[in-house]
Design a protein around this motif. Structure first.
Motif, PDB file in Angstrom:
ATOM      1  N   LEU A  47      44.446  42.155  49.570  1.00  0.00           N
ATOM      2  CA  LEU A  47      43.149  42.045  49.000  1.00  0.00           C
ATOM      3  C   LEU A  47      43.210  41.578  47.424  1.00  0.00           C
ATOM      4  O   LEU A  47      42.514  40.851  47.041  1.00  0.00           O
ATOM      5  N   GLN A  48      43.911  42.304  46.710  1.00  0.00           N
ATOM      6  CA  GLN A  48      44.332  42.033  45.389  1.00  0.00           C
ATOM      7  C   GLN A  48      44.741  40.630  45.113  1.00  0.00           C
ATOM      8  O   GLN A  48      44.313  39.916  44.341  1.00  0.00           O
ATOM      9  N   GLY A  49      45.793  40.307  45.977  1.00  0.00           N
ATOM     10  CA  GLY A  49      46.106  39.130  45.932  1.00  0.00           C
ATOM     11  C   GLY A  49      45.266  37.978  45.975  1.00  0.00           C
ATOM     12  O   GLY A  49      45.310  36.790  45.452  1.00  0.00           O
ATOM     13  N   ILE A  50      44.278  38.008  47.015  1.00  0.00           N
ATOM     14  CA  ILE A  50      43.302  37.078  47.006  1.00  0.00           C
ATOM     15  C   ILE A  50      42.136  37.126  46.047  1.00  0.00           C
ATOM     16  O   ILE A  50      41.785  36.086  45.549  1.00  0.00           O
ATOM     17  N   PHE A  51      41.526  38.435  45.805  1.00  0.00           N
ATOM     18  CA  PHE A  51      40.500  38.495  45.084  1.00  0.00           C
ATOM     19  C   PHE A  51      40.636  39.264  43.889  1.00  0.00           C
ATOM     20  O   PHE A  51      39.721  39.123  42.982  1.00  0.00           O
ATOM     21  N   GLY A  52      41.817  39.512  43.543  1.00  0.00           N
ATOM     22  CA  GLY A  52      42.002  40.247  42.249  1.00  0.00           C
ATOM     23  C   GLY A  52      41.322  41.086  41.719  1.00  0.00           C
ATOM     24  O   GLY A  52      40.802  41.806  40.625  1.00  0.00           O
ATOM     25  N   PHE A 111      49.210  30.846  49.877  1.00  0.00           N
ATOM     26  CA  PHE A 111      49.295  32.322  50.041  1.00  0.00           C
ATOM     27  C   PHE A 111      49.878  32.816  51.197  1.00  0.00           C
ATOM     28  O   PHE A 111      50.540  34.110  51.222  1.00  0.00           O
ATOM     29  N   GLY A 112      49.850  32.122  52.063  1.00  0.00           N
ATOM     30  CA  GLY A 112      50.586  32.316  53.440  1.00  0.00           C
ATOM     31  C   GLY A 112      49.598  32.594  54.563  1.00  0.00           C
ATOM     32  O   GLY A 112      50.185  33.208  55.728  1.00  0.00           O
TER      33      GLY A 112
END
Length: 334
Positions: free
Chosen positions: A31-36, A253-254
């Motif tokens: 979640l943090q990787g996509i939305f920060g 991102f994968g």
């Protein structure tokens, strides 16, 4: 003395959504990787992410589960008074219980061990006709401590990266329900949620004065066979909504980029649909709606900050078919 005549309560906003997952640690990183998202509070082991400037949030339950999915969503109201709301619910025939099953409600006092106030942060949960749970809190509620749940970390735990999309708010929650008319009656008997547009036969109930909504689609027809009532997905409104760009970033991102598709076929996929006039979309089919699935196949939708569940390229044109009664479309997808 005559019984107080309660009117439906205006809803300030969708306050939050919560889910349980098979691996909370990996989900937090994803979640943090996509939305920060920054972490602004914890309820015991559960993590509370702030959405935009808050107090809206998204939470992940801390305990792993073999039955992942959304657990509940929350509405916020101005000047929330739990005792007054309890009397309101009782006047409508709802029963207080230890768990908010269908037609029942629960008042929980979240203590300091769960990130609440020492004397307990009052939290009210209601079960809709299918047992889907909606939480009711004050407009300041942010999943934190204090009597209003508005006390979060003075210094948030920032995400390791900025994220791929700039998320502004929680735009809508979509529920798959067994009986659309009953669900519509339930939500409108308690809350002031006018229907201001339809996606085909599916009503889009306006939440507050902005673009937020609650969407009810009836699980009927062959496409919905075997699907149980559920919180189907939540939607984040993001800045600079561009399907091609977001797909590209998610692919790097994968994520598995499916392009245009009816629905996902597995986890960690992203795809878009083109909502046509039969479902309240634009006549040219330009109403694109972007979705992604997490590790457990939970679905999250992304849309422009102007998206309101209507037609037009951005889904911002309201007023489609507002004179229609609720009718099941049978598609099992909205």
């Amino acid at each position: 003395m005559s019984e107080k005549n309660y009117k439906p309560v205006p809803v300030f906003s969708i306050n939050h959504a919560s889910m349980r997952v098979s691996n909370p640690k990996i989900m937090v990183e994803w979640l943090q990787g996509i939305f920060g998202f920054p972490i602004v509070a914890r309820q015991g082991d559960s993590v509370v992410f702030r959405i935009g400037d808050g107090p809206q949030y998204f939470s992940i339950l801390g305990e792993p589960t073999d039955k992942p999915g959304y657990t509940h969503f929350g509405f916020s109201v101005e000047n929330f008074d739990p005792n007054d709301f309890i009397q309101r619910l009782k006047s409508l025939g709802y029963e207080q219980s230890n768990y908010p099953d269908a037609g029942k409600f629960t008042l929980r006092n979240r203590g300091a061990d769960k990130g609440g106030a020492a004397e307990g942060t009052p939290e009210l949960f209601i079960g809709d006709p299918d047992g889907l749970i909606v939480q009711i809190q004050d407009a300041k509620y942010a999943g934190g401590g204090g009597l209003l749940g508005d006390i979060t970390y003075a210094v948030p735990e920032e995400a390791p990266t900025k994220g791929l999309v700039d998320t502004i708010e929680l735009n809508h929650c979509t529920l798959g329900v067994s009986n659309g008319a009953e669900s519509l009656k339930f939500y409108q008997s308690i809350f002031d949620l006018p229907v201001d547009t339809y996606q085909g036969p599916t009503p889009v109930l306006r939440v507050g004065t902005g673009n937020a909504s609650l969407v009810l689609y009836e699980l009927s027809g062959p496409e919905a066979k075997g699907v149980s009532p559920r919180i189907d997905h939540t939607c984040f409104a993001v800045k600079d909504f561009d399907v091609n760009r977001i797909e590209k970033d998610l692919g790097e991102f994968g994520m598995n980029v499916l392009g245009q598709a009816w629905r996902a076929t597995g986890s960690l996929q992203t795809y878009y649909t083109q909502r046509m006039p039969d479902r309240g979309g634009d006549a040219s089919g330009d109403t694109k709606e972007l979705y992604l699935t997490d590790f457990d196949n939970n679905v999250i939708q992304l849309q422009d900050i102007r998206y309101a569940g209507g037609c037009g390229a951005l889904g911002d044109v309201r007023g489609t078919g507002v004179d229609k009664p609720f009718e099941p479309c049978g598609c099992g997808m909205h």
